[in-house]
Design an enzyme around this catalytic site. Sequence first.
Site, PDB file in Angstrom:
ATOM      1  N   LYS A  11      31.962  -2.708  47.267  1.00  0.00           N
ATOM      2  CA  LYS A  11      33.049  -4.489  47.030  1.00  0.00           C
ATOM      3  C   LYS A  11      32.964  -4.476  46.508  1.00  0.00           C
ATOM      4  O   LYS A  11      32.258  -3.869  45.020  1.00  0.00           O
ATOM      5  CB  LYS A  11      31.451  -5.079  48.146  1.00  0.00           C
ATOM      6  CG  LYS A  11      30.983  -4.770  49.741  1.00  0.00           C
ATOM      7  CD  LYS A  11      29.871  -5.849  49.502  1.00  0.00           C
ATOM      8  CE  LYS A  11      29.605  -5.698  51.230  1.00  0.00           C
ATOM      9  NZ  LYS A  11      28.525  -6.302  52.301  1.00  0.00           N
ATOM     10  N   TYR A  51      35.248  -8.068  59.724  1.00  0.00           N
ATOM     11  CA  TYR A  51      33.700  -9.160  59.898  1.00  0.00           C
ATOM     12  C   TYR A  51      34.124 -10.154  60.732  1.00  0.00           C
ATOM     13  O   TYR A  51      33.378 -11.443  61.161  1.00  0.00           O
ATOM     14  CB  TYR A  51      33.562  -9.729  58.728  1.00  0.00           C
ATOM     15  CG  TYR A  51      33.301  -8.821  57.790  1.00  0.00           C
ATOM     16  CD1 TYR A  51      31.832  -8.460  58.002  1.00  0.00           C
ATOM     17  CD2 TYR A  51      33.456  -8.364  56.066  1.00  0.00           C
ATOM     18  CE1 TYR A  51      31.509  -7.149  57.265  1.00  0.00           C
ATOM     19  CE2 TYR A  51      32.944  -8.106  55.298  1.00  0.00           C
ATOM     20  CZ  TYR A  51      31.542  -7.119  55.495  1.00  0.00           C
ATOM     21  OH  TYR A  51      30.918  -6.173  54.749  1.00  0.00           O
ATOM     22  N   PHE A  59      26.975 -17.952  56.891  1.00  0.00           N
ATOM     23  CA  PHE A  59      28.162 -17.124  55.973  1.00  0.00           C
ATOM     24  C   PHE A  59      29.505 -16.997  55.911  1.00  0.00           C
ATOM     25  O   PHE A  59      29.905 -16.163  55.490  1.00  0.00           O
ATOM     26  CB  PHE A  59      26.903 -16.171  55.190  1.00  0.00           C
ATOM     27  CG  PHE A  59      26.786 -14.912  56.434  1.00  0.00           C
ATOM     28  CD1 PHE A  59      27.526 -14.265  56.460  1.00  0.00           C
ATOM     29  CD2 PHE A  59      25.057 -15.191  57.438  1.00  0.00           C
ATOM     30  CE1 PHE A  59      26.858 -13.030  57.871  1.00  0.00           C
ATOM     31  CE2 PHE A  59      25.258 -14.182  58.224  1.00  0.00           C
ATOM     32  CZ  PHE A  59      26.180 -13.160  58.540  1.00  0.00           C
ATOM     33  N   ARG A  87      23.091   4.683  55.945  1.00  0.00           N
ATOM     34  CA  ARG A  87      22.530   2.766  55.537  1.00  0.00           C
ATOM     35  C   ARG A  87      21.237   3.090  55.273  1.00  0.00           C
ATOM     36  O   ARG A  87      20.905   1.872  54.671  1.00  0.00           O
ATOM     37  CB  ARG A  87      22.526   2.350  57.728  1.00  0.00           C
ATOM     38  CG  ARG A  87      23.361   2.279  58.082  1.00  0.00           C
ATOM     39  CD  ARG A  87      24.059   0.549  57.627  1.00  0.00           C
ATOM     40  NE  ARG A  87      23.172  -0.430  58.347  1.00  0.00           N
ATOM     41  CZ  ARG A  87      23.866  -1.471  57.515  1.00  0.00           C
ATOM     42  NH1 ARG A  87      24.790  -1.508  57.641  1.00  0.00           N
ATOM     43  NH2 ARG A  87      22.814  -2.742  58.168  1.00  0.00           N
ATOM     44  N   THR A  93      20.191  -5.292  53.222  1.00  0.00           N
ATOM     45  CA  THR A  93      20.964  -6.322  53.131  1.00  0.00           C
ATOM     46  C   THR A  93      20.865  -7.618  51.652  1.00  0.00           C
ATOM     47  O   THR A  93      21.741  -7.696  51.146  1.00  0.00           O
ATOM     48  CB  THR A  93      21.742  -6.843  54.083  1.00  0.00           C
ATOM     49  OG1 THR A  93      21.975  -6.361  55.415  1.00  0.00           O
ATOM     50  CG2 THR A  93      22.882  -7.527  54.287  1.00  0.00           C
ATOM     51  N   ARG A 104      21.795  -0.575  47.296  1.00  0.00           N
ATOM     52  CA  ARG A 104      21.194  -1.833  46.863  1.00  0.00           C
ATOM     53  C   ARG A 104      20.396  -2.704  45.637  1.00  0.00           C
ATOM     54  O   ARG A 104      20.457  -3.435  44.576  1.00  0.00           O
ATOM     55  CB  ARG A 104      21.744  -2.958  48.544  1.00  0.00           C
ATOM     56  CG  ARG A 104      22.661  -3.001  49.066  1.00  0.00           C
ATOM     57  CD  ARG A 104      22.498  -2.763  49.931  1.00  0.00           C
ATOM     58  NE  ARG A 104      23.794  -3.640  51.299  1.00  0.00           N
ATOM     59  CZ  ARG A 104      24.294  -4.145  52.687  1.00  0.00           C
ATOM     60  NH1 ARG A 104      23.086  -3.568  53.227  1.00  0.00           N
ATOM     61  NH2 ARG A 104      25.407  -4.258  52.487  1.00  0.00           N
ATOM     62  N   ASN A 114      26.549  -8.055  47.598  1.00  0.00           N
ATOM     63  CA  ASN A 114      25.562  -7.326  47.256  1.00  0.00           C
ATOM     64  C   ASN A 114      26.014  -5.470  47.734  1.00  0.00           C
ATOM     65  O   ASN A 114      24.963  -4.035  48.671  1.00  0.00           O
ATOM     66  CB  ASN A 114      24.619  -7.019  49.121  1.00  0.00           C
ATOM     67  CG  ASN A 114      25.709  -6.729  49.791  1.00  0.00           C
ATOM     68  OD1 ASN A 114      26.908  -6.354  50.399  1.00  0.00           O
ATOM     69  ND2 ASN A 114      25.121  -7.093  51.452  1.00  0.00           N
ATOM     70  N   HIS A 117      29.453  -1.708  52.004  1.00  0.00           N
ATOM     71  CA  HIS A 117      29.235  -1.828  52.900  1.00  0.00           C
ATOM     72  C   HIS A 117      28.553  -0.723  54.359  1.00  0.00           C
ATOM     73  O   HIS A 117      30.206   0.138  53.786  1.00  0.00           O
ATOM     74  CB  HIS A 117      30.769  -2.240  53.392  1.00  0.00           C
ATOM     75  CG  HIS A 117      30.594  -2.768  55.381  1.00  0.00           C
ATOM     76  ND1 HIS A 117      29.945  -3.410  56.284  1.00  0.00           N
ATOM     77  CD2 HIS A 117      31.010  -1.556  55.810  1.00  0.00           C
ATOM     78  CE1 HIS A 117      30.508  -2.786  57.667  1.00  0.00           C
ATOM     79  NE2 HIS A 117      31.436  -1.570  56.829  1.00  0.00           N
ATOM     80  N   GLU A 128      36.226   0.342  62.351  1.00  0.00           N
ATOM     81  CA  GLU A 128      36.001   0.589  61.058  1.00  0.00           C
ATOM     82  C   GLU A 128      36.715   1.597  60.306  1.00  0.00           C
ATOM     83  O   GLU A 128      37.888   1.227  59.852  1.00  0.00           O
ATOM     84  CB  GLU A 128      34.968   0.045  60.795  1.00  0.00           C
ATOM     85  CG  GLU A 128      34.015  -1.147  60.350  1.00  0.00           C
ATOM     86  CD  GLU A 128      32.883  -1.681  59.999  1.00  0.00           C
ATOM     87  OE1 GLU A 128      31.985  -2.155  60.908  1.00  0.00           O
ATOM     88  OE2 GLU A 128      32.108   0.010  59.493  1.00  0.00           O
TER      89      GLU A 128
END
Length: 139
Positions: A11, A51, A59, A87, A93, A104, A114, A117, A128
């Site tokens: 990100k 998203y 948010f 993950r 998150t 993270r 964060n 993704h 995706e």
Amino acid sequence: MAIERTLSIIKPDAVAKNVIGKIVSRFEAAGLKIVAAKLVQLSQADAEQFYAVHKERPFFGDLVKFMISGPVFVQVLEGEDAITKNRDLMGATDPKKAAPGTIRADFADSIDANAVHGSDAAETAKVEIAFFFPELKPL
Ligand code: RTP
Ligand code: MG
């Protein structure tokens, strides 16, 4: 365990911190292969579409704004159990809740900024990956 693909995004916060290489190294060390990658600046429409599943959440506006605040590094990771493995490497998150040694925990500043993704399931991974790399031949 099956060979899978998953979509990973580094990100804007992590790109700005100049830690693309450090994050990619963790994927490589875990046995995940990068089979497609690019640095892109998302438009508002891109981020809203990507998203869309969160569009009713409070948010959503902040998430879209953050995701277009600078370039992102998008990649397809391939390997055994790639979706869960990625993950696990990412951590929770909210970086305050992320296990020590996760991406993270080490690179993220807040639940908004964060660092990464990762696709959360086989079906979302497929959608995706096609969103960013429509030309990539399926496994
Ligand atoms: P991602 O989709 O980015 O991989 O993150 P995730 O699965 O861990 O979390 P998700 O529930 O899909 O949420 C997407 C992103 O929205 C932001 N968020 N903010 N303020 C909040 O309560 C909140 N909850 C989620 C996070 O930046 C999260 O990565
Ligand atoms: Mg998610």
